[in-house]
Design an enzyme around this catalytic site. Structure first.
Site, PDB file in Angstrom:
ATOM      1  CB  ILE A  51      -0.932   0.025   1.223  1.00 16.87           C
ATOM      2  CG1 ILE A  51      -1.659  -1.305   1.388  1.00 16.87           C
ATOM      3  CG2 ILE A  51      -1.924   1.192   1.116  1.00 16.87           C
ATOM      4  CD1 ILE A  51      -2.526  -1.729   0.236  1.00 16.87           C
ATOM      5  CD  GLU A  52       4.654   1.762  -3.077  1.00 15.52           C
ATOM      6  OE1 GLU A  52       4.717   2.616  -3.974  1.00 15.52           O
ATOM      7  OE2 GLU A  52       5.420   0.784  -3.023  1.00 15.52           O
ATOM      8  CD  GLN A  53      -0.998   6.364  -5.351  1.00 15.47           C
ATOM      9  OE1 GLN A  53      -2.152   6.643  -5.629  1.00 15.47           O
ATOM     10  NE2 GLN A  53      -0.059   6.275  -6.263  1.00 15.47           N
ATOM     11  CB  VAL A  90       1.506   8.272   0.015  1.00 16.54           C
ATOM     12  CG1 VAL A  90       0.165   8.933  -0.146  1.00 16.54           C
ATOM     13  CG2 VAL A  90       2.601   9.034  -0.723  1.00 16.54           C
TER      14      VAL A  90
END
Length: 201
Positions: A51-53, A90
């Site tokens: 998960i990066e956003q 993020v």
């Protein structure tokens, strides 16, 4: 053999939303039942959180809901957080869930973040952040590095530097699990895994 599916950028709106997503993943890809299983009879062993956003909320709820199925079939959970510690924005959506010790494997991405990656022949920033990650309630912790200069925007560590400057320190941690390379295509082109495999254990 462990085969995991990957969750990419996504936002959960509530614990109930997390439970619905967990039920969908269980029934569609893991050990549950559904009339719309895209992989047919194939059953995945777990889920990787990359998960990066989105927000950093409710990932713990999702991981807990997936792990609740362990009495039926072991669901392996892994996470691939970025290396800033503590995370902000993020840069690290998964840190709250990682703190809770919900993951079997954590592959920290020590690249694309100058404040915690190898650079200019120096591994000090990387090693400082690694030591902070080892203080969390994690099981096996993996050092994530690019397999070639073109595999990431920054943070490439030449194999000889990894072997001489990084591995001797991080292997002393009881949480050390190994090295994660991004990605297999670049590894095949660059031969990175072949160059380090004799030194990672």
């Amino acid at each position: 053999m462990t085969i995991r599916g990957e969750i990419g950028s996504y936002s959960l709106s509530s614990p109930q939303d997390a439970q619905q997503v967990a039920d969908y993943l269980w029934n569609t890809y893991l050990g549950g039942q559904s009339s719309t299983r895209p992989l047919g009879d194939a059953v995945l062993d777990g889920i990787d959180f990359d998960i990066e956003q989105g927000t950093d909320q409710f990932w713990s709820d999702l991981a807990k809901a997936l792990a609740a199925h362990n009495s039926q079939k072991k669901v392996y959970l892994s996470a691939a957080p970025q290396c800033p510690f503590p995370g902000n924005g993020v840069a690290n959506q998964l840190l709250p869930a990682v703190r809770e010790g919900l993951f079997d494997y954590v592959w920290v991405q020590f690249y694309n973040n100058p404040q915690c990656q190898y650079g200019s022949g120096n591994a000090d920033a990387l090693l400082a952040r690694w030591n902070e990650w080892t203080q969390l309630n994690t099981n096996q912790l993996f050092l994530g590095v690019p397999a070639a200069p073109g595999a990431a925007g920054s943070g490439y560590i030449p194999p000889d530097a990894l072997i001489s400057q990084v591995l001797p320190t991080i292997k002393s941690s009881p949480k050390y699990g190994g090295v994660m390379l991004w990605d297999r295509f670049f590894d095949q082109q660059n031969g990175y895994s072949n160059a380090i495999k004799g030194s990672i254990n």
